[in-house]
Motif scaffolding. Structure first.
Motif, PDB file in Angstrom:
ATOM      1  N   LEU A  90       0.964  -1.268   0.051  1.00  4.31           N
ATOM      2  CA  LEU A  90       0.008   0.159  -0.107  1.00  4.31           C
ATOM      3  C   LEU A  90       0.974   1.279   0.004  1.00  4.31           C
ATOM      4  O   LEU A  90       0.517   2.248  -0.646  1.00  4.31           O
ATOM      5  N   ILE A  91       1.905   0.998   0.877  1.00  8.61           N
ATOM      6  CA  ILE A  91       2.886   2.244   0.697  1.00  8.61           C
ATOM      7  C   ILE A  91       3.607   2.688  -0.469  1.00  8.61           C
ATOM      8  O   ILE A  91       3.590   3.763  -0.878  1.00  8.61           O
ATOM      9  N   VAL A 101      -4.817   4.834  -4.375  1.00 11.35           N
ATOM     10  CA  VAL A 101      -4.690   4.615  -2.969  1.00 11.35           C
ATOM     11  C   VAL A 101      -4.160   5.908  -2.564  1.00 11.35           C
ATOM     12  O   VAL A 101      -3.090   6.619  -2.729  1.00 11.35           O
ATOM     13  N   ALA A 106      -3.846   4.493   3.663  1.00 14.24           N
ATOM     14  CA  ALA A 106      -2.518   3.511   3.637  1.00 14.24           C
ATOM     15  C   ALA A 106      -2.345   3.817   5.225  1.00 14.24           C
ATOM     16  O   ALA A 106      -1.748   3.074   5.990  1.00 14.24           O
ATOM     17  N   GLN A 143      -8.608  -6.218   1.702  1.00 12.36           N
ATOM     18  CA  GLN A 143      -7.492  -5.412   1.632  1.00 12.36           C
ATOM     19  C   GLN A 143      -6.601  -5.817   0.262  1.00 12.36           C
ATOM     20  O   GLN A 143      -6.038  -4.975  -0.777  1.00 12.36           O
TER      21      GLN A 143
END
Length: 201
Positions: A90-91, A101, A106, A143
């Motif tokens: 996610l980062i 995103v 996040a 997720q």
């Protein structure tokens, strides 16, 4: 006359080096490969590698039950690696303008995962099994689905059908909301145990 314990009465000891834990560690390396592929803008391959990692997440729990190799170490290792995998991907996706995103999404997910992992370690340290709940499992599924949708949209680029972006955004929001809900559920479940260790005022 002493009587030796037979196989049916002997307590089975399961070491930390076993097949389920090996699958969990393999997922960590697959996650690192997915991050490298995202950084290299190879989103299609990153999607494939991430899917394989998600499959191993399903397999390790099934194998642990099948072979009766569930351990306290494994109960902490498996969710910890899930959190590392999902949080790191996610980062990396936050840095991709078309991933969908947002930084706040996040952040919410990463903070929740770190706090719940700390809580799980606290409970396991007190000898209390603190496995995943239904909402926690569904949160992980959502997720992963959101990440898959994001990587799919990135891999298709400008040629992506409109429904891909809509599905991606819907899954991201659903994942964030269920992440918050499941975090609250874990705290509610752990609260009585946490109060037991608090000194009287």
């Amino acid at each position: 006359m002493s009587v030796e314990a037979g196989p049916s009465t002997a307590k089975k000891t399961v070491g930390i080096v076993n097949i389920p834990n090996a699958l969990s560690v393999a997922r960590l390396f697959l996650g690192a490969a997915a991050l490298w592929l995202i950084e290299a803008d190879r989103y299609g391959w990153a999607l494939v590698v991430f899917l394989i990692a998600a499959i191993t997440d399903t397999l390790d729990g099934y194998v642990a039950r099948l072979l009766d190799q569930a351990t306290a170490f494994g109960r902490q290792l498996d969710p910890m690696i899930d959190k590392l995998l999902i949080a790191s991907v996610l980062i990396f996706l936050v840095a991709e303008p078309e991933s969908g995103v947002s930084a706040w999404m996040a952040s919410v997910i990463v903070i929740r995962e770190l706090v719940i992992q700390w809580l799980r370690s606290m409970m396991e340290g007190r000898g209390v099994a603190f496995g995943s709940k239904w909402a926690g499992k569904m949160k992980t599924v959502l997720q992963c689905a959101a990440i898959v949708a994001s990587l799919l949209a990135l891999s298709l680029g400008t040629g992506a059908p409109g429904w891909v972006s809509i599905a991606r955004d819907g899954l991201l929001w659903a994942a964030v909301l269920l992440t918050i809900y499941s975090g609250i559920e874990y705290f509610v479940a752990a609260a009585p145990r946490l109060r037991e260790g608090r000194p009287a005022s």
